[in-house]
Design an enzyme around this catalytic site. Structure first.
Site, mmCIF file in Angstrom:
data_model
loop_
_atom_site.group_PDB
_atom_site.id
_atom_site.type_symbol
_atom_site.label_atom_id
_atom_site.label_comp_id
_atom_site.label_asym_id
_atom_site.label_seq_id
_atom_site.Cartn_x
_atom_site.Cartn_y
_atom_site.Cartn_z
ATOM 1 N N GLY A 46 0.769 -1.254 0.000
ATOM 2 C CA GLY A 46 0.000 0.000 0.000
ATOM 3 C C GLY A 46 0.794 1.296 0.000
ATOM 4 O O GLY A 46 0.312 2.311 -0.499
ATOM 5 N N GLU A 101 3.728 4.121 6.214
ATOM 6 C CA GLU A 101 2.506 3.331 6.093
ATOM 7 C C GLU A 101 1.480 4.121 5.263
ATOM 8 O O GLU A 101 1.456 5.358 5.331
ATOM 9 C CB GLU A 101 1.919 3.152 7.490
ATOM 10 C CG GLU A 101 1.674 1.801 8.028
ATOM 11 C CD GLU A 101 1.059 0.710 7.234
ATOM 12 O OE1 GLU A 101 0.919 0.836 6.005
ATOM 13 O OE2 GLU A 101 0.705 -0.286 7.833
ATOM 14 N N ASP A 105 -5.164 1.342 10.643
ATOM 15 C CA ASP A 105 -6.565 1.002 10.882
ATOM 16 C C ASP A 105 -6.653 0.423 12.314
ATOM 17 O O ASP A 105 -6.694 1.187 13.274
ATOM 18 C CB ASP A 105 -6.968 -0.006 9.794
ATOM 19 C CG ASP A 105 -8.456 -0.262 9.730
ATOM 20 O OD1 ASP A 105 -9.142 -0.047 10.732
ATOM 21 O OD2 ASP A 105 -8.941 -0.703 8.676
ATOM 22 N N VAL A 155 -11.733 3.185 2.002
ATOM 23 C CA VAL A 155 -11.005 4.057 1.085
ATOM 24 C C VAL A 155 -10.102 3.268 0.131
ATOM 25 O O VAL A 155 -9.620 2.180 0.467
ATOM 26 C CB VAL A 155 -10.159 5.115 1.843
ATOM 27 C CG1 VAL A 155 -11.054 6.145 2.496
ATOM 28 C CG2 VAL A 155 -9.225 4.471 2.854
ATOM 29 N N ASP A 161 -5.748 -0.496 -2.099
ATOM 30 C CA ASP A 161 -6.553 -1.294 -3.024
ATOM 31 C C ASP A 161 -7.903 -1.714 -2.459
ATOM 32 O O ASP A 161 -8.132 -1.682 -1.250
ATOM 33 C CB ASP A 161 -5.801 -2.582 -3.383
ATOM 34 C CG ASP A 161 -5.796 -3.581 -2.222
ATOM 35 O OD1 ASP A 161 -5.408 -3.177 -1.107
ATOM 36 O OD2 ASP A 161 -6.218 -4.729 -2.419
HETATM 37 C C1 PRP Z 1 -3.284 -2.690 4.828
HETATM 38 C C2 PRP Z 1 -2.635 -1.318 4.842
HETATM 39 C C3 PRP Z 1 -1.879 -1.295 6.137
HETATM 40 C C4 PRP Z 1 -2.689 -2.194 7.033
HETATM 41 C C5 PRP Z 1 -3.448 -1.376 8.028
HETATM 42 O O1 PRP Z 1 -2.361 -3.616 4.336
HETATM 43 O O2 PRP Z 1 -1.788 -1.138 3.727
HETATM 44 O O3 PRP Z 1 -0.585 -1.820 5.987
HETATM 45 O O4 PRP Z 1 -3.581 -2.922 6.192
HETATM 46 O O5 PRP Z 1 -4.307 -2.163 8.795
HETATM 47 P P1 PRP Z 1 -4.182 -2.412 10.360
HETATM 48 O O6 PRP Z 1 -3.843 -1.097 11.019
HETATM 49 O O7 PRP Z 1 -5.569 -2.877 10.724
HETATM 50 O O8 PRP Z 1 -3.155 -3.464 10.588
HETATM 51 P P2 PRP Z 1 -2.741 -5.018 3.665
HETATM 52 O O9 PRP Z 1 -2.465 -6.109 4.648
HETATM 53 O O10 PRP Z 1 -4.133 -4.929 3.104
HETATM 54 O O11 PRP Z 1 -1.692 -5.140 2.496
HETATM 55 P P3 PRP Z 1 -1.340 -4.164 1.257
HETATM 56 O O12 PRP Z 1 -0.609 -2.970 1.821
HETATM 57 O O13 PRP Z 1 -0.482 -5.021 0.402
HETATM 58 O O14 PRP Z 1 -2.627 -3.755 0.562
#
Ligand code: PRP
Length: 181
Positions: A46, A101, A105, A155, A161
């Protein structure tokens, strides 16, 4: 889920993001004024758009490295179990490190990554997140710098994504489902 029809409403424009990155970079430059070469660590996947804009605006010596931690897979909800899928290439012991980051979330991802990186004894370890959803937090982690605090909306864009789509939108958009699909 990806088959369910949806539209994307713009929430934060590319211009607003660029202006905020300029402000953030001023603060980061001050914090790392005495740093030889900053290690900027992007969390894949991300953060790839954010880190690209961030390092170009930083205008200071940086080393760029990546780490992939995943808790979501293709799901919409965090599994709360964070896995390191790809580790850094470089050493960070004694170095000044900035973790980048896209969104915080629940905080499980950032919390786990910081725990892992701290054990490698960097001199200084700071974090920046483009987006923060404080209402979703389940851990005590907080980025040192945040681009935008947002409500609990779904979002996409600017690296983020929905089922591996929409990462290439130049703005942050809000997903609005329009039917059952
Ligand atoms: C998503 C985003 C953050 C994380 C946040 O990553 O990019 O790294 O989740 O969520 P959290 O605070 O609840 O841990 P994801 O695992 O979807 O991978 P990506 O970055 O490859 O899309």
């Amino acid at each position: 889920m990806p088959d369910r029809p949806y539209v994307i409403d713009e929430m934060i424009s590319a211009k607003q993001i660029a202006a905020r990155i300029e402000e953030l970079c001023r603060a980061i430059r001050t914090e790392f004024a005495d740093t030889d070469k900053l290690v900027v660590v992007g969390l894949l996947r991300g953060s790839f758009v954010f880190i690209a804009d961030l390092v170009r605006e930083l205008e200071m010596p940086v080393e760029v490295d990546f780490l992939e931690a995943s808790s979501y897979g293709n799901e919409m909800e965090s599994s709360r179990e964070v896995k390191i899928l790809k580790d850094l290439r470089g050493q960070i012991e004694g170095r000044d490190v900035l973790v980048v980051e896209d969104i915080v979330d629940t905080g499980y991802t950032l919390d786990h990554v910081l725990h892992v990186l701290k054990s490698r004894k960097p001199r200084k370890l700071k974090t920046i997140a483009l987006l923060d959803k404080p209402s979703r937090r389940e851990t005590s982690v907080r980025a040192d710098w945040t681009g935008f605090e947002i409500p609990d909306e779904f979002v996409v864009g600017y690296g983020i994504d929905f089922a591996q789509r929409n990462r290439n939108l130049p703005y942050i958009g809000k997903v609005r489902f329009t039917g059952e699909g």
